[in-house]
Design a protein around this motif. Structure first.
Motif, mmCIF file in Angstrom:
data_model
loop_
_atom_site.group_PDB
_atom_site.id
_atom_site.type_symbol
_atom_site.label_atom_id
_atom_site.label_comp_id
_atom_site.label_asym_id
_atom_site.label_seq_id
_atom_site.Cartn_x
_atom_site.Cartn_y
_atom_site.Cartn_z
ATOM 1 N N THR A 105 0.832 -1.204 0.000
ATOM 2 C CA THR A 105 0.000 0.000 0.000
ATOM 3 C C THR A 105 0.870 1.259 0.000
ATOM 4 O O THR A 105 0.627 2.198 -0.759
ATOM 5 N N SER A 145 2.125 2.049 -3.352
ATOM 6 C CA SER A 145 1.116 2.087 -4.417
ATOM 7 C C SER A 145 0.878 3.523 -4.853
ATOM 8 O O SER A 145 1.384 4.454 -4.227
ATOM 9 N N LYS A 184 -2.303 4.685 -2.365
ATOM 10 C CA LYS A 184 -2.061 4.616 -0.919
ATOM 11 C C LYS A 184 -3.299 4.105 -0.171
ATOM 12 O O LYS A 184 -3.482 4.376 1.013
ATOM 13 N N ASP A 185 -4.140 3.390 -0.892
ATOM 14 C CA ASP A 185 -5.360 2.854 -0.294
ATOM 15 C C ASP A 185 -5.261 1.329 -0.304
ATOM 16 O O ASP A 185 -4.976 0.734 -1.344
ATOM 17 N N VAL A 186 -5.479 0.709 0.849
ATOM 18 C CA VAL A 186 -5.266 -0.736 0.973
ATOM 19 C C VAL A 186 -6.053 -1.524 -0.077
ATOM 20 O O VAL A 186 -5.487 -2.353 -0.787
ATOM 21 N N ALA A 219 -5.061 -0.618 -3.772
ATOM 22 C CA ALA A 219 -3.706 -1.101 -4.058
ATOM 23 C C ALA A 219 -3.721 -2.602 -4.338
ATOM 24 O O ALA A 219 -2.977 -3.102 -5.166
#
Lengths: 417, 147
Positions: free
Chosen positions: B23, B26, B29-31, B34
């Motif tokens: 993440t 990525s 930056k979002d779980v 990503a």
């Protein structure tokens, strides 16, 4: 203040210069190169050829690196001779130095062939200049012939493929990449080259060329004739030992160096990289190991000893990674050894071959299976007893092969938290 | 310099370090994004080896004398003299994977270029350490030759 000269500006030369600077902030370092470029990556020239890399992206360091680290790079300067304490350029300057490193690399080996040499469409493939010349000359309707299916010849083939009509590689040995691959892996690589439009003719070589100013065709040993608009000579390389010979240093194929210090038989003159005869820690033989990591390490060792600091070289072994049209090849150590057994695993699109002797890993060939290959390399380098490991060596290697103690040491370097 | 140190006895094999590393590296930056939607898929630079009984997270040791830097044929792999961080300049990497062939802990990932741990230089705190629920990963000063 100490004065150091380094002749040759590739892997070994640059690594020596960088190391000297860290060891002695005050010394003067001069790097001589007969090329017009700051130190650049020679292996990158095939990527330049196929436009993956532009001409300004070939450099190993940004240009301000040399001012920042006070490394004087003398480009376009050919060195004529060295002796203990002095260096003479072809321009006639004689300069004094405390210690000198010869990092002169290799020169192309060109076997005798009838009517090959002076024509405008004959190329080698070792320098940026030659790559530039080749790129400017290649046209879409041309038939290219490359002599030699080693690393350099095949990289030239890959780089040329998108630029010309056809690429044919002629190799005297009975397989491609004969110096790094076993027979089985070589077959796979050859099929992959074929699928990507590079024809390979094995057990054959060029004996004669047609054409005075420009080559138009070549005749092979087998009697076959190939149309040829562009000929690349990549049969092999040999160590560039001219300066060492002129200095009276012992040369036996490569420059003879003290295995621990990299000093030649002429005091104060050191040598490192492709131009020296290295000591292979795996089979105890002295040989030319013309590979990047080896050159870098030898350059560092030379730097320590030039600066008068005790530092023993850890010894050489072959390790190499390269890709052709997306096929990843990773090899290390010996390709064959007497009394060794080969562990093999093959699957969809990958192949692993591990060479084991006396319960030690002594070599590997990995096709599309480079994941964590450095674990294998470390097993080879450290001559680890395979009985101390757990798990299947042919699986993707990892730190779980080792005992917890060894693994923790590798990960923490002894730091306790 | 500060390094990520794994405490094997505390590792639960939960692989959250991999999740948050991926993440952190990525675009979004979002779980969830990503993991599911990004192309190219972001790569975790840390790997949990082993199984539920015995596991440990492995990432770059940022060695004092890094084999990967010495082996790099383009100068893409470098060690920052100030921070000691070993990182790969992906714009200069040609993907030959010589670094993978020499890394003694096997922490470099293959891809279009070589991919490796950069100790989350941008944020200053490695995402793997921050998100390890069991403090099996710690970020501590260990010395070494960085200034």
């Amino acid at each position: 203040m100490k004065q150091y000269a380094i002749v040759g500006a590739s892997a070994a030369g640059l690594s020596c210069a960088k190391t000297l600077r860290t060891l002695d902030p005050d010394c003067e370092i001069t790097l001589f190169t007969d090329e017009p470029f700051l130190p650049y990556s020679r292996p990158i020239i095939s990527y330049y050829l196929k436009d993956k890399v532009q001409a300004d992206q070939i450099y190993l360091q940004p240009s301000d690196f040399y001012t920042k680290h006070r490394i004087r790079v003398r480009t376009n300067t050919r060195v004529a001779a060295v002796q203990t304490g002095t260096l003479t350029t072809e321009g006639g300057e004689t300069l004094k130095f405390d210690k000198i490193l010869l990092a002169t690399g290799s020169v192309p080996f060109v076997p005798p062939m009838e009517n090959v040499g002076a024509q405008e469409n004959v190329f080698t493939f070792l320098t940026m200049r030659e790559a530039e010349r080749l790129k400017a000359y290649a046209k879409p309707n041309m038939h290219a012939v490359i002599i030699g299916a080693g690393l350099i010849g095949l990289k030239a083939a890959e780089g040329l493929r998108p630029l010309v009509e056809s690429v044919t590689v002629v190799e005297l040995a009975d397989k491609v990449l004969p110096s790094i691959l076993d027979d089985e892996a070589a077959k796979t690589v050859r099929a992959h080259l074929d699928a990507n439009g590079v024809e390979t003719l094995l057990g054959d070589t060029v004996v004669r060329a047609e054409g005075e100013k420009t080559i138009t065709a070549v005749t092979l040993k087998s009697g076959k004739t190939l149309p040829c608009d562009l000929l690349v000579l990549a049969v092999g390389v040999r160590p560039n030992t001219v300066l060492a010979e002129r200095a009276g240093a012992e040369v036996n194929r490569g420059i003879t160096v003290n295995r621990d210090t990299m000093e030649t038989t002429v005091p104060g003159v050191f040598a490192a990289g492709d131009c020296v005869r290295s000591y292979d820690i795996l089979d105890g033989q002295e040989k030319i190991i013309a590979l990047w990591p080896n050159a870098v390490r030898e350059g560092m060792t030379a730097a320590y000893n030039m600066a008068g600091q005790e530092h023993k070289d850890t010894g050489s072994f072959a390790v190499n990674a390269i890709d052709f049209f997306g096929l990843r090849i990773c090899t290390c150590g010996l390709i064959r050894a007497e009394g060794a057994t080969v562990l093999t695993r093959e699957g969809e699109g990958f192949c692993k071959r591990l060479l084991v002797k006396d319960n030690r890993l002594v070599g590997f060939v990995l096709l599309n299976a480079s994941e964590r290959a450095g674990i294998y390399t470390a097993l080879i380098q450290n001559k680890v007893d395979l009985n101390t490991l757990s798990g299947d060596l042919l699986d993707e290697p990892g730190l779980m092969l080792f005992s917890r103690e060894v693994r923790t040491e590798k990960l923490t370097g002894g730091v306790r938290v | 310099m500060k390094k990520v140190i794994a405490r094997e006895a505390l590792c639960l094999d939960c692989k959250l370090c991999e999740v948050f590393c991926r993440t952190a590296h990525s675009k979004s930056k979002d779980v969830v994004r990503a993991h599911l939607y990004e192309d190219p898929a972001p790569v975790a630079r840390i790997t949990v080896e082993g199984d539920i009984l015995d596991s440990v997270a492995v990432n770059c040791r940022h060695c004092d004398d890094p084999a990967c830097v010495n082996a790099c044929i383009t100068g893409a792999m470098h060690k920052d003299p100030e921070t000691g961080i070993v990182s790969c300049d992906e714009s200069r990497c040609i993907g030959c994977m010589t670094c993978l062939a020499v890394c003694p802990v096997g922490c470099i990932k293959p891809g279009r270029t070589a991919v490796k741990c950069d100790l989350c230089q941008e944020t200053g705190e490695p995402a793997c350490v921050k998100n390890c629920p069991n403090r099996a990963l710690v970020y501590v000063e260990v010395g070494g030759d960085a200034q």
